[in-house]
Design a protein around this motif. Sequence first.
Motif, PDB file in Angstrom:
ATOM      1  N   CYS A   1       1.010  -1.174  -0.539  1.00  8.58           N
ATOM      2  CA  CYS A   1       0.093   0.440  -0.162  1.00  8.58           C
ATOM      3  C   CYS A   1       0.553   1.359  -0.021  1.00  8.58           C
ATOM      4  O   CYS A   1       1.715   1.375   0.965  1.00  8.58           O
ATOM      5  CB  CYS A   1      -1.143  -0.140   1.318  1.00  8.58           C
ATOM      6  SG  CYS A   1      -2.001   2.082   1.231  1.00  8.58           S
TER       7      CYS A   1
ATOM      8  N   GLU B   1     -11.728  -7.937   9.756  1.00  9.18           N
ATOM      9  CA  GLU B   1     -11.538  -7.571   8.345  1.00  9.18           C
ATOM     10  C   GLU B   1     -11.304  -5.472   8.177  1.00  9.18           C
ATOM     11  O   GLU B   1     -12.120  -4.573   8.552  1.00  9.18           O
ATOM     12  CB  GLU B   1     -13.727  -7.220   8.202  1.00  9.18           C
ATOM     13  CG  GLU B   1     -13.675  -8.552   8.292  1.00  9.18           C
ATOM     14  CD  GLU B   1     -13.944  -8.862   7.282  1.00  9.18           C
ATOM     15  OE1 GLU B   1     -14.318  -8.910   5.667  1.00  9.18           O
ATOM     16  OE2 GLU B   1     -14.023 -10.898   6.870  1.00  9.18           O
ATOM     17  N   ILE B   2     -10.688  -5.563   6.952  1.00  6.75           N
ATOM     18  CA  ILE B   2     -10.747  -4.339   6.871  1.00  6.75           C
ATOM     19  C   ILE B   2     -10.297  -3.101   5.574  1.00  6.75           C
ATOM     20  O   ILE B   2     -10.860  -4.488   4.593  1.00  6.75           O
ATOM     21  CB  ILE B   2      -8.708  -3.961   7.018  1.00  6.75           C
ATOM     22  CG1 ILE B   2      -8.109  -3.879   8.367  1.00  6.75           C
ATOM     23  CG2 ILE B   2      -7.968  -2.397   6.526  1.00  6.75           C
ATOM     24  CD1 ILE B   2      -6.968  -4.664   8.465  1.00  6.75           C
ATOM     25  N   ASP B   3     -11.839  -2.064   5.855  1.00  5.75           N
ATOM     26  CA  ASP B   3     -12.218  -1.913   4.116  1.00  5.75           C
ATOM     27  C   ASP B   3     -11.292  -1.070   3.539  1.00  5.75           C
ATOM     28  O   ASP B   3     -11.240  -0.956   2.474  1.00  5.75           O
ATOM     29  CB  ASP B   3     -13.304  -1.026   4.301  1.00  5.75           C
ATOM     30  CG  ASP B   3     -14.819  -1.814   5.234  1.00  5.75           C
ATOM     31  OD1 ASP B   3     -14.890  -2.851   4.792  1.00  5.75           O
ATOM     32  OD2 ASP B   3     -15.422  -1.200   5.877  1.00  5.75           O
ATOM     33  N   GLY B   4     -10.127  -0.304   4.046  1.00  6.42           N
ATOM     34  CA  GLY B   4      -9.506  -0.028   3.412  1.00  6.42           C
ATOM     35  C   GLY B   4      -7.767   0.278   4.680  1.00  6.42           C
ATOM     36  O   GLY B   4      -7.828   0.766   5.284  1.00  6.42           O
TER      37      GLY B   4
ATOM     38  N   GLY C   1     -11.119   3.051  11.982  1.00  6.53           N
ATOM     39  CA  GLY C   1     -10.635   3.493  10.470  1.00  6.53           C
ATOM     40  C   GLY C   1     -10.494   3.747   9.923  1.00  6.53           C
ATOM     41  O   GLY C   1      -8.721   3.602  10.087  1.00  6.53           O
ATOM     42  N   VAL C   2     -10.460   4.088   8.454  1.00  2.00           N
ATOM     43  CA  VAL C   2      -9.220   5.027   7.668  1.00  2.00           C
ATOM     44  C   VAL C   2      -8.172   6.229   8.272  1.00  2.00           C
ATOM     45  O   VAL C   2      -9.542   6.262   8.039  1.00  2.00           O
ATOM     46  CB  VAL C   2      -9.650   4.873   6.004  1.00  2.00           C
ATOM     47  CG1 VAL C   2      -8.922   5.452   5.470  1.00  2.00           C
ATOM     48  CG2 VAL C   2     -10.130   3.544   5.565  1.00  2.00           C
TER      49      VAL C   2
ATOM     50  N   CYS D   1      -5.545   1.624   7.912  1.00  2.00           N
ATOM     51  CA  CYS D   1      -6.651   1.391   9.296  1.00  2.00           C
ATOM     52  C   CYS D   1      -6.015   1.999  10.501  1.00  2.00           C
ATOM     53  O   CYS D   1      -5.356   1.636  10.856  1.00  2.00           O
ATOM     54  CB  CYS D   1      -6.894   0.373   9.270  1.00  2.00           C
ATOM     55  SG  CYS D   1      -8.715   0.277   9.851  1.00  2.00           S
TER      56      CYS D   1
END
Length: 93
Positions: A17, A55-58, A74-75, A61
Amino acid sequence: MGSAPGSLVVALCAAWCETCRAFRPVFDRLAAARSDSLFLWLDVHEDTAVAGDIEIDGFPCLAVFRSGLPVFFGVAEPHERQLMRVLAAMAEG
């Protein structure tokens, strides 16, 4: 303004990333500025024993815990001043 005892700030990132790579020096400076908190950098692919199946959405984090309880998940973009204000606000309760 310090964090309450037991504050933990965890960056959940990935080596691939690009934003995470930009976030690392910011995270390190935040850790140096807030010696009242424990900062931990986790690569979700390399540190699977610690990160587990979260679980990571973006990426990146950020997870913040105070007295063992989650107060933020959160991100987080690598904006140092904004993150410093967020951490200070969470430390105040």
